[in-house]
Design a protein around this motif. Structure first.
Motif, PDB file in Angstrom:
ATOM      1  N   HIS A  95      -2.006  -5.879  11.368  1.00 19.66           N
ATOM      2  CA  HIS A  95      -3.171  -6.545  10.734  1.00 19.66           C
ATOM      3  C   HIS A  95      -2.912  -6.754   9.290  1.00 19.66           C
ATOM      4  CE1 HIS A  95      -3.515  -2.809   8.446  1.00 19.66           C
ATOM      5  NE2 HIS A  95      -3.387  -2.178   9.831  1.00 19.66           N
ATOM      6  N   GLY A  96      -3.332  -7.599   8.380  1.00 20.46           N
ATOM      7  CA  GLY A  96      -2.886  -8.150   7.198  1.00 20.46           C
ATOM      8  C   GLY A  96      -3.209  -7.248   5.971  1.00 20.46           C
ATOM      9  N   ASP A  97      -3.947  -6.008   6.243  1.00 24.69           N
ATOM     10  CA  ASP A  97      -4.383  -5.145   5.298  1.00 24.69           C
ATOM     11  C   ASP A  97      -3.178  -3.990   5.291  1.00 24.69           C
ATOM     12  OD1 ASP A  97      -6.607  -6.226   4.636  1.00 24.69           O
ATOM     13  OD2 ASP A  97      -7.671  -5.394   6.370  1.00 24.69           O
ATOM     14  N   LEU A  98      -3.122  -3.316   4.208  1.00 27.42           N
ATOM     15  CA  LEU A  98      -2.295  -2.312   4.034  1.00 27.42           C
ATOM     16  C   LEU A  98      -2.873  -1.185   4.825  1.00 27.42           C
ATOM     17  CD1 LEU A  98      -2.085  -2.200   0.109  1.00 27.42           C
ATOM     18  CD2 LEU A  98      -0.122  -2.808   1.651  1.00 27.42           C
ATOM     19  N   GLY A  99      -1.762  -0.252   5.250  1.00 24.00           N
ATOM     20  CA  GLY A  99      -2.092   0.749   6.284  1.00 24.00           C
ATOM     21  C   GLY A  99      -0.610   1.410   6.841  1.00 24.00           C
ATOM     22  N   ILE A 100      -0.943   2.086   7.833  1.00 19.62           N
ATOM     23  CA  ILE A 100       0.483   2.795   8.434  1.00 19.62           C
ATOM     24  C   ILE A 100       0.760   1.840   9.535  1.00 19.62           C
ATOM     25  CG2 ILE A 100       0.947   4.775   9.745  1.00 19.62           C
ATOM     26  CD1 ILE A 100      -1.138   6.392   8.373  1.00 19.62           C
ATOM     27  N   ARG A 101       2.150   1.401   9.378  1.00 19.40           N
ATOM     28  CA  ARG A 101       2.794   0.427  10.342  1.00 19.40           C
ATOM     29  C   ARG A 101       3.792   0.930  11.044  1.00 19.40           C
ATOM     30  NH1 ARG A 101       2.048  -5.291   8.133  1.00 19.40           N
ATOM     31  NH2 ARG A 101       0.085  -5.489   7.237  1.00 19.40           N
ATOM     32  N   ILE A 102       3.730   1.263  12.190  1.00 17.06           N
ATOM     33  CA  ILE A 102       4.893   2.091  13.093  1.00 17.06           C
ATOM     34  C   ILE A 102       5.579   1.126  13.963  1.00 17.06           C
ATOM     35  CG2 ILE A 102       5.208   4.064  14.593  1.00 17.06           C
ATOM     36  CD1 ILE A 102       4.086   4.901  12.045  1.00 17.06           C
ATOM     37  N   PHE A 103       6.750   1.257  13.858  1.00 15.19           N
ATOM     38  CA  PHE A 103       7.816   0.176  14.927  1.00 15.19           C
ATOM     39  C   PHE A 103       8.480   1.056  15.762  1.00 15.19           C
ATOM     40  CE2 PHE A 103       6.819  -2.040  10.882  1.00 15.19           C
ATOM     41  CZ  PHE A 103       6.831  -3.662  11.522  1.00 15.19           C
ATOM     42  N   ALA A 117       9.527  -7.539   5.462  1.00 17.40           N
ATOM     43  CA  ALA A 117       8.496  -8.372   6.351  1.00 17.40           C
ATOM     44  C   ALA A 117       7.126  -8.230   6.228  1.00 17.40           C
ATOM     45  CB  ALA A 117       9.232  -8.230   7.415  1.00 17.40           C
ATOM     46  N   CYS A 118       6.971  -6.736   6.344  1.00 17.60           N
ATOM     47  CA  CYS A 118       5.349  -6.433   5.954  1.00 17.60           C
ATOM     48  C   CYS A 118       4.847  -6.849   4.676  1.00 17.60           C
ATOM     49  CB  CYS A 118       5.249  -4.897   6.122  1.00 17.60           C
ATOM     50  SG  CYS A 118       5.633  -4.425   7.729  1.00 17.60           S
ATOM     51  N   ALA A 119       5.497  -6.765   3.580  1.00 21.93           N
ATOM     52  CA  ALA A 119       5.355  -7.076   2.460  1.00 21.93           C
ATOM     53  C   ALA A 119       4.768  -8.534   2.042  1.00 21.93           C
ATOM     54  CB  ALA A 119       6.147  -6.650   1.253  1.00 21.93           C
ATOM     55  N   ARG A 120       5.866  -9.310   2.954  1.00 24.95           N
ATOM     56  CA  ARG A 120       5.689 -10.954   2.992  1.00 24.95           C
ATOM     57  C   ARG A 120       4.333 -11.064   3.622  1.00 24.95           C
ATOM     58  NH1 ARG A 120       9.735 -14.447   1.811  1.00 24.95           N
ATOM     59  NH2 ARG A 120      11.647 -13.509   1.070  1.00 24.95           N
ATOM     60  N   GLN A 121       4.049 -10.535   4.672  1.00 22.53           N
ATOM     61  CA  GLN A 121       2.795 -10.780   5.611  1.00 22.53           C
ATOM     62  C   GLN A 121       1.558 -10.649   4.710  1.00 22.53           C
ATOM     63  OE1 GLN A 121       1.476  -8.130   8.805  1.00 22.53           O
ATOM     64  NE2 GLN A 121       1.732  -9.905  10.345  1.00 22.53           N
ATOM     65  N   ILE A 122       1.621  -9.313   4.274  1.00 23.83           N
ATOM     66  CA  ILE A 122       0.590  -9.042   3.385  1.00 23.83           C
ATOM     67  C   ILE A 122       0.325 -10.170   2.326  1.00 23.83           C
ATOM     68  CG2 ILE A 122      -0.350  -7.548   1.869  1.00 23.83           C
ATOM     69  CD1 ILE A 122       1.155  -5.157   3.656  1.00 23.83           C
ATOM     70  N   ALA A 123       1.191 -10.419   1.532  1.00 28.03           N
ATOM     71  CA  ALA A 123       1.026 -11.483   0.482  1.00 28.03           C
ATOM     72  C   ALA A 123       0.790 -12.582   1.039  1.00 28.03           C
ATOM     73  CB  ALA A 123       2.125 -11.467  -0.272  1.00 28.03           C
ATOM     74  N   GLU A 125      -1.153 -13.400   3.743  1.00 29.13           N
ATOM     75  CA  GLU A 125      -2.467 -13.470   4.291  1.00 29.13           C
ATOM     76  C   GLU A 125      -3.555 -13.197   3.025  1.00 29.13           C
ATOM     77  OE1 GLU A 125      -2.931 -10.701   7.459  1.00 29.13           O
ATOM     78  OE2 GLU A 125      -1.433 -11.772   8.731  1.00 29.13           O
ATOM     79  N   ARG A 126      -3.217 -12.814   1.876  1.00 30.98           N
ATOM     80  CA  ARG A 126      -3.869 -12.644   0.938  1.00 30.98           C
ATOM     81  C   ARG A 126      -3.679 -13.973  -0.093  1.00 30.98           C
ATOM     82  NH1 ARG A 126      -3.614  -6.601  -1.714  1.00 30.98           N
ATOM     83  NH2 ARG A 126      -4.181  -5.500   0.188  1.00 30.98           N
ATOM     84  N   GLY A 127      -2.834 -14.816   0.010  1.00 31.86           N
ATOM     85  CA  GLY A 127      -2.762 -15.964  -0.611  1.00 31.86           C
ATOM     86  C   GLY A 127      -2.254 -15.581  -2.290  1.00 31.86           C
ATOM     87  N   GLU A 128      -1.151 -14.446  -2.371  1.00 36.86           N
ATOM     88  CA  GLU A 128      -0.745 -14.091  -3.594  1.00 36.86           C
ATOM     89  C   GLU A 128       0.630 -14.420  -3.587  1.00 36.86           C
ATOM     90  OE1 GLU A 128      -2.227 -10.190  -4.531  1.00 36.86           O
ATOM     91  OE2 GLU A 128      -4.034 -10.578  -3.849  1.00 36.86           O
ATOM     92  N   ALA A 129       1.110 -14.671  -4.581  1.00 35.28           N
ATOM     93  CA  ALA A 129       2.533 -14.359  -4.844  1.00 35.28           C
ATOM     94  C   ALA A 129       3.194 -12.908  -4.725  1.00 35.28           C
ATOM     95  CB  ALA A 129       3.078 -14.778  -6.113  1.00 35.28           C
ATOM     96  N   LEU A 130       4.372 -12.808  -4.491  1.00 36.23           N
ATOM     97  CA  LEU A 130       4.969 -11.653  -4.193  1.00 36.23           C
ATOM     98  C   LEU A 130       6.046 -11.055  -5.118  1.00 36.23           C
ATOM     99  CD1 LEU A 130       4.863  -9.060  -2.255  1.00 36.23           C
ATOM    100  CD2 LEU A 130       6.566 -10.357  -0.710  1.00 36.23           C
ATOM    101  N   ASP A 131       5.999  -9.636  -5.796  1.00 33.90           N
ATOM    102  CA  ASP A 131       7.001  -9.448  -6.802  1.00 33.90           C
ATOM    103  C   ASP A 131       7.323  -8.012  -6.293  1.00 33.90           C
ATOM    104  OD1 ASP A 131       8.102  -8.226  -9.148  1.00 33.90           O
ATOM    105  OD2 ASP A 131       6.423  -8.799 -10.549  1.00 33.90           O
ATOM    106  N   VAL A 132       8.579  -7.782  -6.012  1.00 32.35           N
ATOM    107  CA  VAL A 132       8.893  -6.688  -5.085  1.00 32.35           C
ATOM    108  C   VAL A 132       9.732  -5.838  -6.068  1.00 32.35           C
ATOM    109  CG1 VAL A 132      10.058  -5.551  -3.190  1.00 32.35           C
ATOM    110  CG2 VAL A 132       8.541  -7.859  -2.947  1.00 32.35           C
ATOM    111  N   THR A 133       9.617  -4.569  -6.256  1.00 33.79           N
ATOM    112  CA  THR A 133      10.485  -3.737  -6.960  1.00 33.79           C
ATOM    113  C   THR A 133      10.993  -2.580  -5.839  1.00 33.79           C
ATOM    114  OG1 THR A 133       9.863  -3.947  -9.023  1.00 33.79           O
ATOM    115  CG2 THR A 133      10.906  -1.759  -8.479  1.00 33.79           C
TER     116      THR A 133
END
Length: 248
Positions: A95-103, A117-123, A125-133
């Motif tokens: 799903h596109g929301d934050l949560g527990i993602r098990i692979f 990959a999860c961070a990109r998917q979330i951003a 689906e929210r239509g937001e630019a991604l800034d990663v540290t």
């Protein structure tokens, strides 16, 4: 969207650093054993990503308890062992929301790669630019550390920043962020860069040894051990990909 990825290095960053970076972020994503570093630092992650093979059962339960009401996603991977051209994991079933993602543990991608990959998917689906540290990623095992820089290079378009206790590293590329400029507080600091792609082209200004459109291939040592001499000093990546290190 400013996202902190707390990775699962066997030798994590200090709790004070993890805590500070978490305060500066909008969301915190713990990547497998990175949940242990979060727990020690008193940082409750907004999300968890990984195959749960290095996080303790106790800490994973702690994450689940603090994620009450947040769905658990069992992700699947589109993995082909003969695939040597795919830049990033192809993930499905999340799903596109934050949560527990098990692979699944049997996979070809590292948990850090899945975290991006999860961070990109979330951003997306929210239509937001991604800034990663990223933190807690580079100590303990040399093979893992080298792979970390491979993951950072493959995500150079979002200009990831790796922050550890001993250094700050920014990944520069013309199609992400190409320039890093330094203020007064950095004068006298040691500085290095390492190309992460062949035929990278770099300029350095305001440093002890300056460069003007210097060509360097991947992992060559031509950019090691410089000194920042002036406020406003900068490094520019004109082509390729460069990991630039400000040594603390």
């Amino acid at each position: 969207m400013r996202l902190l990825l707390v990775a699962g290095s066997p030798e994590p960053s200090s709790s004070s650093l993890v805590s500070r970076l978490a305060v500066e972020a909008d969301q915190v994503l713990a990547i497998d054993r990175g949940a242990e570093a979060c727990r020690v630092a008193g940082v409750v992650p907004d999300a968890f990503c990984g195959d749960a093979d290095t996080v303790s059962a106790e800490t994973l339960s702690w994450v689940r308890e603090h994620a009450v009401g947040t769905p658990v996603s069992e992700g699947t991977l589109a993995v082909d062992p003969a695939d040597d051209v795919r830049e990033r994991p192809q993930i499905h079933g999340l799903h596109g929301d934050l949560g527990i993602r098990i692979f699944p543990p049997a996979k070809y991608d590292t948990d850090l790669s899945l975290g991006f990959a999860c961070a990109r998917q979330i951003a997306a689906e929210r239509g937001e630019a991604l800034d990663v540290t990223v933190t807690c990623a580079s100590a303990g095992r040399m093979d893992h550390a080298l792979a970390v820089f491979g993951v950072l290079a493959s995500n150079a378009d979002v200009a990831p920043v790796l922050v550890e206790d001993a250094f700050e590293c920014r990944v520069l590329a013309p199609y992400g962020v190409a320039v890093w400029e330094f203020g007064d507080g950095c004068v006298g600091s040691h500085f290095s860069f390492v190309a992460l792609a062949d035929a990278s082209v770099v300029s350095e200004q305001g440093m002890r040894w300056e460069l003007d459109h210097f060509r360097v291939d991947a992992l060559r040592d031509r950019g090691i051990s410089n000194v920042i001499d002036a406020s406003g000093a900068s490094i520019t990546c004109h082509a390729g990909i460069v990991a630039a290190f400000l040594i603390r």
